[in-house]
Motif scaffolding. Structure first.
Motif, PDB file in Angstrom:
ATOM      1  N   THR A  85      42.318  47.521  37.657  1.00 35.32           N
ATOM      2  CA  THR A  85      40.933  47.817  37.723  1.00 35.32           C
ATOM      3  C   THR A  85      40.288  46.552  38.591  1.00 35.32           C
ATOM      4  OG1 THR A  85      40.572  49.092  35.875  1.00 35.32           O
ATOM      5  CG2 THR A  85      38.660  47.899  36.612  1.00 35.32           C
TER       6      THR A  85
ATOM      7  N   SER B 233      38.851  46.329  42.483  1.00 38.26           N
ATOM      8  CA  SER B 233      37.646  45.744  42.464  1.00 38.26           C
ATOM      9  C   SER B 233      37.666  44.597  43.612  1.00 38.26           C
ATOM     10  CB  SER B 233      37.016  45.249  41.355  1.00 38.26           C
ATOM     11  OG  SER B 233      37.738  43.981  40.778  1.00 38.26           O
TER      12      SER B 233
ATOM     13  N   LEU C  63      32.989  42.799  39.695  1.00 36.34           N
ATOM     14  CA  LEU C  63      32.398  43.597  38.155  1.00 36.34           C
ATOM     15  C   LEU C  63      31.726  42.591  37.404  1.00 36.34           C
ATOM     16  CD1 LEU C  63      35.550  45.348  37.441  1.00 36.34           C
ATOM     17  CD2 LEU C  63      33.675  46.016  38.643  1.00 36.34           C
TER      18      LEU C  63
ATOM     19  N   LEU D 178      33.970  52.289  40.912  1.00 36.70           N
ATOM     20  CA  LEU D 178      34.988  52.120  41.886  1.00 36.70           C
ATOM     21  C   LEU D 178      35.849  53.451  42.272  1.00 36.70           C
ATOM     22  CD1 LEU D 178      36.747  48.963  40.180  1.00 36.70           C
ATOM     23  CD2 LEU D 178      35.309  49.063  42.146  1.00 36.70           C
TER      24      LEU D 178
END
Length: 434
Positions: free
Chosen positions: A334, A338, A345, A384
């Motif tokens: 993740t 990103s 984030l 995302l």
């Protein structure tokens, strides 16, 4: 029969040989002779071994859970053990993904890699997912199962169908009901209890025989075909991502599981890892928590001295809902996606990732590749593009092997902790420990 130390050595040798030969064959993977050997030798050997284990998964889980419930005896006590087990799994999963995201934020594996979003792998993955979603919609079934559907589907409409489809949550639920019913009827079903105990002896004999005579060869086949197909070539561009995931898995194994065994179970972590090594090697080669379950139970009961009723309840449940290794991959992936997407984030989004990953781990199948389905849910939850998963597909098979070994180790660590705590509790009560 018990899993012996020399057999563990043979499995490790087979694993190393599979990595070495598979990596060499990967250099010539387009050659016809390599394709033939990979398909008709490596793959056949590996899949036969995997099928031998899968053949036993449902009967082993069903019989083990029933005997586990019977061994606990008091349904209230069973509820207490169940609450401790689920709490352990949820807490360690949350720690796993938090550790993973922290490492990814420190090492920044996606920094300067924005060009990866334009790769063919991303486009191909996006197209494949669209086709799958369209097929799922045409069949009238959701592409992803939501949490409320998971709760509803805990209860099987047809237990036989649940067994044939290897729906482990439903099999576990049905087995718990059977065990509670047998507790209530007591001596009236003594013959049925004896049947379950003798069936368990037969199943464990078969499991041990498979491990003794087929495990090294099967491990070699599975690992050799995995490395022939993937190799280390795909790691070059994603070396930092690969490193951060492996680092997260290693630290979680040592700090969280080793710490739990040391402080909560009051046992030596080295003793734990040594005793559970045979199951870890099979988990690495098979990439499936469910496939490894019969061996995991055998190792926990024979090598780690876990009480059978505890092991029989905790580990099958863990194979279904405990996915710490998968959570680590999701946390790193993740942050990685990103970073290559140029998205920072927020703290709130990162908390969302932790919560979604922990909740999504419940009900996820313990089979190869299930973590990618969960990752798509996590990425979507924070805005995302899930198509970016295509970037990491090339090396995910190799990481899947490692995180499966971590997943099943977490199940065993939980079983050891609860078993040791129960032993101390019974000793204080002046009761004999079985």
């Amino acid at each position: 029969m018990k899993i012996k130390g020399n057999m563990t050595v043979r499995i490790i040798i087979a694993l190393i040989a599979g990595i070495a030969i598979g990596s060499f064959f990967n250099l010539y993977q387009d050659a016809s002779w390599v394709k033939w050997i990979n398909q008709y030798v490596f793959n056949v050997i590996g899949q036969i071994f995997l099928n031998l284990i899968f053949m036993l998964v449902v009967p082993v889980v069903f019989v083990s859970i029933v005997l586990g419930v019977l061994g606990v005896g008091d349904p209230k006590h069973l509820g207490s053990i169940g609450l401790k087990t689920i709490s352990f799994f949820l807490v360690t999963t949350a720690l796993a993904i938090t550790l993973a995201m922290s490492l990814a934020l420190v090492f920044k594996p996606g920094e300067g890699k924005s060009d990866l979003l334009n790769s063919d792998e991303v486009k191909t993955y996006a197209e494949e997912q669209k086709k799958k979603a369209a097929e799922a919609e045409a069949e009238g079934s959701p592409a992803n199962q939501t949490f409320d559907q998971t709760l509803i589907n805990l209860i099987p409409k047809n237990p036989v169908l649940a067994m044939s489809e290897t729906n482990m949550l439903q099999v576990i639920t049905f087995a718990i009901f059977i065990g509670i019913g047998m507790i209530a009827l007591r001596e009236k079903v003594s013959a049925v209890k004896l049947l379950f105990e003798q069936t368990n002896e037969i199943l464990m004999f078969i499991v041990t025989a498979i491990m003794q005579y087929f495990a090294p060869l099967g491990t070699f086949g599975l690992v050799a075909t995995a490395f022939t197909n993937a190799g280390f070539g795909a790691i070059k561009q994603l070396a930092m991502y690969f490193f951060v995931v492996l680092l997260g898995l290693f630290l979680h194994m040592i700090l969280v599981y080793g710490g739990a065994v040391s402080f909560l179970a009051r046992r030596n972590p080295i003793w734990f890892f040594k005793g559970f090594a045979p199951a870890m090697t099979v988990g690495f080669s098979s990439s499936s928590s469910n496939a490894t379950l019969p061996i995991s139970l055998e190792c926990a009961q024979d090598n780690l001295e876990v009480r059978k009723e505890i092991s029989s309840f905790v580990q099958p449940l863990g194979a279904t809902i405990n996915m710490d290794g998968t959570a680590i991959m999701q946390g790193v992936a993740t942050i990685f996606i990103s970073q290559i997407s140029g998205v920072d984030l927020t703290l709130g989004q990162m908390v969302t990732v932790v919560v979604i990953a922990v909740v999504a781990s419940i009900g996820t199948a313990g089979v190869p590749g299930a973590g990618l389905v969960m990752l798509a849910m996590v990425l979507t939850s924070v805005g995302l593009n899930p198509a970016a998963i295509g970037i990491i597909l090339g090396i995910d098979r190799l990481l899947d092997m490692t995180r499966t070994a971590v997943n099943i180790s977490g199940d065993a660590a939980c079983a050891v902790v609860i078993s040791e705590q129960e032993k101390r509790y019974l000793a204080k009560k002046g009761m004999k420990v079985a």
